[in-house]
Design a protein around this motif. Structure first.
Motif, PDB file in Angstrom:
ATOM      1  N   ALA A  97       0.832  -1.204   0.000  1.00 35.38           N
ATOM      2  CA  ALA A  97       0.000   0.000   0.000  1.00 35.38           C
ATOM      3  C   ALA A  97       0.864   1.251   0.000  1.00 35.38           C
ATOM      4  N   ALA A  98       1.964   1.228   0.749  1.00 36.30           N
ATOM      5  CA  ALA A  98       2.877   2.378   0.768  1.00 36.30           C
ATOM      6  C   ALA A  98       3.480   2.613  -0.614  1.00 36.30           C
ATOM      7  N   GLN A  99       3.811   1.545  -1.318  1.00 31.89           N
ATOM      8  CA  GLN A  99       4.369   1.693  -2.660  1.00 31.89           C
ATOM      9  C   GLN A  99       3.343   2.287  -3.618  1.00 31.89           C
ATOM     10  N   THR A 100       2.108   1.812  -3.562  1.00 31.24           N
ATOM     11  CA  THR A 100       1.063   2.316  -4.462  1.00 31.24           C
ATOM     12  C   THR A 100       0.761   3.788  -4.194  1.00 31.24           C
ATOM     13  N   LEU A 101       0.597   4.146  -2.926  1.00 31.91           N
ATOM     14  CA  LEU A 101       0.318   5.539  -2.584  1.00 31.91           C
ATOM     15  C   LEU A 101       1.494   6.441  -2.949  1.00 31.91           C
ATOM     16  N   GLY A 102       2.702   5.964  -2.731  1.00 27.62           N
ATOM     17  CA  GLY A 102       3.876   6.755  -3.071  1.00 27.62           C
ATOM     18  C   GLY A 102       3.984   7.026  -4.557  1.00 27.62           C
ATOM     19  N   LEU A 103       3.723   6.018  -5.387  1.00 26.43           N
ATOM     20  CA  LEU A 103       3.766   6.209  -6.835  1.00 26.43           C
ATOM     21  C   LEU A 103       2.717   7.236  -7.285  1.00 26.43           C
ATOM     22  N   THR A 104       1.557   7.201  -6.668  1.00 25.93           N
ATOM     23  CA  THR A 104       0.504   8.155  -7.020  1.00 25.93           C
ATOM     24  C   THR A 104       0.931   9.593  -6.728  1.00 25.93           C
ATOM     25  N   LEU A 105       1.528   9.811  -5.565  1.00 25.53           N
ATOM     26  CA  LEU A 105       1.974  11.159  -5.204  1.00 25.53           C
ATOM     27  C   LEU A 105       3.129  11.623  -6.083  1.00 25.53           C
ATOM     28  N   MET A 106       4.015  10.711  -6.470  1.00 28.96           N
ATOM     29  CA  MET A 106       5.110  11.105  -7.355  1.00 28.96           C
ATOM     30  C   MET A 106       4.608  11.460  -8.744  1.00 28.96           C
ATOM     31  N   GLY A 107       3.538  10.804  -9.185  1.00 24.40           N
ATOM     32  CA  GLY A 107       2.917  11.216 -10.443  1.00 24.40           C
ATOM     33  C   GLY A 107       2.377  12.626 -10.370  1.00 24.40           C
ATOM     34  N   LEU A 108       1.774  12.970  -9.226  1.00 22.16           N
ATOM     35  CA  LEU A 108       1.299  14.339  -9.017  1.00 22.16           C
ATOM     36  C   LEU A 108       2.457  15.325  -9.036  1.00 22.16           C
ATOM     37  N   GLY A 109       3.565  14.965  -8.407  1.00 22.22           N
ATOM     38  CA  GLY A 109       4.731  15.846  -8.405  1.00 22.22           C
ATOM     39  C   GLY A 109       5.279  16.086  -9.794  1.00 22.22           C
ATOM     40  N   VAL A 135      16.175  23.030 -20.463  1.00 16.21           N
ATOM     41  CA  VAL A 135      14.840  23.050 -19.879  1.00 16.21           C
ATOM     42  C   VAL A 135      13.879  22.194 -20.695  1.00 16.21           C
ATOM     43  N   ILE A 136      13.966  22.280 -22.027  1.00 13.42           N
ATOM     44  CA  ILE A 136      13.073  21.475 -22.873  1.00 13.42           C
ATOM     45  C   ILE A 136      13.377  19.989 -22.705  1.00 13.42           C
ATOM     46  N   GLY A 137      14.659  19.645 -22.668  1.00 10.54           N
ATOM     47  CA  GLY A 137      15.028  18.245 -22.454  1.00 10.54           C
ATOM     48  C   GLY A 137      14.535  17.724 -21.117  1.00 10.54           C
ATOM     49  N   THR A 138      14.601  18.577 -20.103  1.00  8.15           N
ATOM     50  CA  THR A 138      14.113  18.178 -18.775  1.00  8.15           C
ATOM     51  C   THR A 138      12.612  17.961 -18.783  1.00  8.15           C
ATOM     52  N   MET A 139      11.878  18.811 -19.473  1.00  8.59           N
ATOM     53  CA  MET A 139      10.425  18.668 -19.532  1.00  8.59           C
ATOM     54  C   MET A 139      10.017  17.418 -20.307  1.00  8.59           C
ATOM     55  N   ILE A 140      10.747  17.100 -21.366  1.00  7.98           N
ATOM     56  CA  ILE A 140      10.450  15.868 -22.108  1.00  7.98           C
ATOM     57  C   ILE A 140      10.665  14.651 -21.211  1.00  7.98           C
ATOM     58  N   PHE A 141      11.746  14.661 -20.470  1.00 10.91           N
ATOM     59  CA  PHE A 141      11.997  13.545 -19.566  1.00 10.91           C
ATOM     60  C   PHE A 141      10.940  13.491 -18.461  1.00 10.91           C
ATOM     61  N   THR A 142      10.529  14.641 -17.949  1.00 12.23           N
ATOM     62  CA  THR A 142       9.500  14.665 -16.900  1.00 12.23           C
ATOM     63  C   THR A 142       8.184  14.102 -17.412  1.00 12.23           C
ATOM     64  N   LEU A 143       7.842  14.407 -18.654  1.00  8.82           N
ATOM     65  CA  LEU A 143       6.622  13.852 -19.245  1.00  8.82           C
ATOM     66  C   LEU A 143       6.726  12.330 -19.351  1.00  8.82           C
ATOM     67  N   ALA A 144       7.882  11.836 -19.790  1.00 10.08           N
ATOM     68  CA  ALA A 144       8.070  10.387 -19.867  1.00 10.08           C
ATOM     69  C   ALA A 144       7.987   9.752 -18.483  1.00 10.08           C
ATOM     70  N   LEU A 145       8.551  10.425 -17.485  1.00 12.41           N
ATOM     71  CA  LEU A 145       8.472   9.917 -16.107  1.00 12.41           C
ATOM     72  C   LEU A 145       7.025   9.870 -15.626  1.00 12.41           C
ATOM     73  N   LEU A 146       6.240  10.896 -15.945  1.00 13.12           N
ATOM     74  CA  LEU A 146       4.837  10.924 -15.548  1.00 13.12           C
ATOM     75  C   LEU A 146       4.074   9.741 -16.142  1.00 13.12           C
ATOM     76  N   LEU A 147       4.291   9.484 -17.422  1.00 12.14           N
ATOM     77  CA  LEU A 147       3.609   8.361 -18.071  1.00 12.14           C
ATOM     78  C   LEU A 147       4.042   7.031 -17.468  1.00 12.14           C
TER      79      LEU A 147
END
Length: 449
Positions: free
Chosen positions: A277-289, A373-385
């Motif tokens: 449960a801690a892993q699932t909740l943590g992943l959800t919050l990191m997606g929000l971040g 900055v653009i490269g960082t945002m592309i990576f952040t989008l991939a991380l979100l997905l």
């Protein structure tokens, strides 16, 4: 479980292990807010800075693979002393102004090897020193110490460098003093005999088949979590200077460090949750971040609003990382045999460090053809997905999705037989023996008809 619960350590060793992990992780991550200054002082390109960060990661990973089990053979104390010595030597070289670019690469490589060598030994020492009545204390304190040190390192470097006329020297001198103190304390610790008497040789860490599924889930969760954290550690200082006017090492250090301090604080409440449960909740919050971090780069947002959004992104990522990191570690600690504890802990942290190093390496490659900055945002989008896809994995793996052949056969037969099996299964989960017996007898009579 009886074998895993055997206690060998003392309370003093528990706190010594916590101090070791705190100082080692602080020394390894304290350079994060100083990267822009180092780049300017040594005239290094973006690709060279990426290579510098990758040197630390690529030296840490083989160290975890090859030397992770050394503490199971030689004992915890000798391996910890060697790890502290390597990190101290690397920190000293990194702080020499005359060392040049070659000194920076050498220092980071030594720090990476030392951290990889000491991680498994420090965690094993603390888990074994947990009190019998508080078996979770060792693993919880180990994760808190490691993350808290990773946050205090950048904060220390940012504060000291902003107040000093030698911003690239004094922070490392302060860290050297702390490293020497820790080495003296570990040298005073009693020497225990090794856990196993097998002859040691550099080898890949192996995971027992019975715990492989749990290990893979914990490694995946940890990889995603430390990737989110690596985005703040390696890239946010440079990105902050691009989108926040007049931001220096103090601002960068506080932003980076706050993520890890929040992560450490969230692990104080994590033991109230089940590990999955801690892993699932943590992943959800990191997606929000990650989503908030993406939103902070919109051109319509003012610099003051960017700071606020980054703070919320840091808090969400920090809490999510703390919960998921604790859940992954706790699940593996419960399942790991004592004789393999250091080796399996090192194998788990291999996934963590790989995740922490991925942002700098991938974004560094992207930055060769586009702004940082653009490269960082592309990576952040991939991380979100990737985070969204991974969220169901820890809990879904505990859910029975497909019916067995017996269950399908009963379900396809007469409804009364299926009802009898369902009732029997429900009664079997209860605590009343007489009710359980009646449910089983009813199922047997139904099956006979």
């Amino acid at each position: 479980m009886a074998e895993n619960a055997h206690i060998r350590g003392t309370r003093r060793q528990l706190w010594f292990g916590a101090l070791v992990l705190l100082v080692l992780s602080a020394a390894a991550n304290m350079a994060s807010p100083l990267y822009p200054l180092l780049q300017e002082a040594h005239g290094m390109s973006e690709s060279m800075m990426t290579a510098l960060y990758a040197t630390y990661v690529f030296s840490c990973l083989p160290s975890l693979l090859l030397f992770g089990s050394a503490a199971d053979t030689f004992g915890r104390k000798p391996v910890l002393l060697a790890a502290i010595g390597l990190v101290g030597f690397g920190t000293a070289i990194f702080g020499l102004e005359t060392a040049g670019s070659a000194g920076l690469f050498t220092g980071r490589a030594l720090v990476g090897i030392g951290l990889g060598l000491g991680t498994g030994a420090g965690i094993a020492l603390m888990v074994e020193a947990s009190p019998a009545r508080r078996v979770r204390l060792g693993s919880t304190l180990a994760t808190i110490s490691f993350v808290l040190g990773s946050g205090l390192g950048p904060i220390l470097a940012g504060v000291v460098s902003s107040l000093s006329t030698s911003p690239l020297v004094l922070p490392f001198l302060v860290m050297m003093v702390l490293i020497v103190i820790v080495m003296v304390l570990i040298a005073m610790m009693p020497l225990q005999r090794p856990i196993t008497r097998q002859r040691w040789r550099p080898t890949w860490s192996s995971v027992p088949g019975a715990m492989r599924t749990s290990f893979n889930i914990a490694a995946l969760t940890g990889f995603i979590g430390w990737t989110a954290l690596g985005l703040f550690l390696a890239l946010l200082p440079s990105m902050a200077q691009s989108i926040i006017p007049n931001s220096g090492t103090l601002t960068s250090g506080i932003i980076v460090g706050s993520v890890l301090v929040v992560s450490a604080a969230s692990q104080l409440v994590a033991p109230t949750l089940r590990p999955r449960a801690a892993q699932t909740l943590g992943l959800t919050l990191m997606g929000l971040g990650a989503a908030l971090l993406l939103g902070s780069n919109l051109p319509e947002i003012s610099p003051s609003a960017v700071k606020v959004i980054m703070v919320f992104a840091a808090v969400a990522t920090g809490v999510g990382h703390g919960l998921s990191y604790w859940g992954a570690n706790r699940e593996i600690d419960v399942l790991t045999p004592p004789k393999n504890r250091a080796g399996i802990s090192a194998a788990l942290y291999l996934a963590f460090y790989a995740g922490a190093g991925a942002p700098a390496v991938i974004v560094g490659v992207l930055a060769l053809g586009m702004p940082l900055v653009i490269g960082t945002m592309i990576f952040t989008l991939a991380l979100l997905l990737a985070t969204i896809v991974t969220i169901p994995v820890p809990s879904l793996s505990q859910t029975v999705i497909r019916q067995s052949k017996t269950e399908r056969a009963v379900t396809n037969s007469e409804p009364e037989a299926a009802l009898g099996v369902v009732e029997a299964g429900r009664f079997d989960d209860g605590d009343d023996t007489s009710i359980r017996g009646r449910g089983t007898a009813s199922a047997e009579r139904t099956a006979a008809r």
